[in-house]
Design an enzyme around this catalytic site. Structure first.
Site: not given
Ligand code: FNR
Length: 366
Positions: A313-314, A133, A111, A159, A294, A259, A235
């Site tokens: 992601g998470r 961004y 990021s 994004t 997951r 997202h 994205k």
């Molecule tokens: C994100 N996501 C995200 N996306 C992005 O384009 N730039 C970013 O800086 C962030 N920051 C961010 C922080 C945190 C804490 C989370 C959980 C998510 C979104 C990320 O790229 C992705 O789209 C999602 O997290 C995917 O879903 P799951 O796998 O977390 O369910």
């Protein structure tokens, strides 16, 4: 691994281990979604509803998870999604995540809100992409593109789903802000530091509004493709018409994503939107899926619905919180084990065979 559950057997085990060590507001920031968190819940509901029709009699004795993803070879069709400020989860931050991605042989999307300098993260030696961004400060945008190219980033992922940071009620209730010592070191000082936390306000949302332009457009994407020689991905696409526009503007990869339920709470689940996007641009662009992945089984579901791979992601952050780089590596290792087993049980020898598997939506006869 430091405090990770002794023998995590699935991502949920690492989620619990992360929850046990994280301060409540940081846990909420990672786990939470926007509004009533309906898009967040919908991602899981929709993935769980996808049943695969396994093949038998194939004669295969093992499955090969290897593939190419985001223009680089990958041990499995999984890349780590871009996420802000990994140091909130572990002091080693993005460096730990990059080490784990390198060890697991998968790409990492970094990021622009990395808390560590982009060049330092790239220096770890993983295959890295830069997520952007749209910065209000266009001069800084060009500088960042230059830094990414010089540091060896393989591509730029823009994004598109964040004109503003959506209202995330957990963060508002917590008056969430970044812990001391962590900040947007890759942005110019014109957007200022992330403010102090105050009840009812998300300081991160305030900072996002100051730093990023709300008016991203396909014309700007086209401009960006002319400003960098790196391949460009988009994205946050859910509508096939937007996928078409992104590809026409020069995107080579489309990430179907809501997202992770953190932006438009009314959004369709990403996996529900996937087949139409694949149908529209799948012959011309790489289509990836994120939001709710997951397990290795979820990866196989995405492949069967036409994705070339997924972003995780998470779960990567849970691994990071639970055990630093080894924790993230553990998450990626679990996914690969699960994917390999799911492919074998479904009779798919490789990702090409996985793409030919049929799916059904549970509860609906077809
Ligand atoms: C994100 N996501 C995200 N996306 C992005 O384009 N730039 C970013 O800086 C962030 N920051 C961010 C922080 C945190 C804490 C989370 C959980 C998510 C979104 C990320 O790229 C992705 O789209 C999602 O997290 C995917 O879903 P799951 O796998 O977390 O369910």
């Amino acid at each position: 691994m430091t405090s990770v559950a002794a023998r995590p057997l699935c991502v949920a085990d690492l989620e619990q281990a992360a929850r046990a060590v994280l301060p409540g507001p940081v846990w909420d920031f990672v786990a939470g979604g926007s509004g009533t968190e309906s898009a967040l819940a919908e991602n899981r509901r929709a993935l769980d509803a996808i049943a695969l029709v396994p093949r038998v009699g194939t004669g295969i004795a093992s499955a090969d998870t290897g593939t190419g993803l985001l223009g680089v070879p990958s041990a499995m069709p999984v890349a780590v999604a871009p996420m802000a400020y990994h140091q909130m989860l572990h002091p080693d931050g993005e460096l730990a995540t990059a080490r784990a991605a390198r060890a697991a042989g998968v790409p990492l999307v970094v990021s622009v809100l990395s808390g560590l300098p982009l060049a330092d993260v790239a220096a770890v030696g993983a295959d890295v992409w830069l997520q952007l961004y749209w910065l209000r400060d266009e001069g800084r945008l060009d500088e960042i593109l230059g830094i990414a190219a010089a540091a060896g980033y393989s591509g730029v992922m823009v994004t598109a789903d964040t004109p503003v940071m959506a209202r995330r009620l957990r963060d508002l209730r917590n008056g969430f802000t970044l812990p001391p010592g962590i900040g947007p070191v890759n942005l110019s000082s014109s957007s200022g530091p992330v403010p102090q936390g105050r009840a009812g306000v998300s300081a991160l949302a305030e900072h996002t509004a100051a730093a990023f332009s709300p008016s991203f457009s396909w014309a700007l994407l086209e401009q960006l493709c002319g400003r960098t020689s790196l391949p460009v991905a988009i994205k946050g696409v859910l509508d096939p018409r937007d996928a078409r526009a992104a590809v026409a503007a020069g995107a080579r990869t489309v990430v179907v994503s809501n997202h992770g339920g953190r932006q438009f709470d009314g959004a369709v689940a990403a996996v529900t939107a996937l087949p139409e996007v694949v149908e529209e641009v799948g012959d011309e662009a790489e289509v990836l899926l994120d939001s709710g992945i997951r397990s290795g089984l979820d990866v196989l579901r995405a492949l069967a619905l036409g994705a070339s791979g997924v972003l995780l992601g998470r779960p990567a952050l849970w691994g990071l919180a639970a055990g630093g780089a080894p924790g993230v590596e553990r998450v990626l290792g679990l996914l690969r084990t699960e994917l390999s087993e799911a492919m074998l049980l479904a009779g798919a020898a490789d990702v090409t065979a996985a793409a030919r598997l049929r799916t059904r939506i549970r509860g609906y006869d077809r």
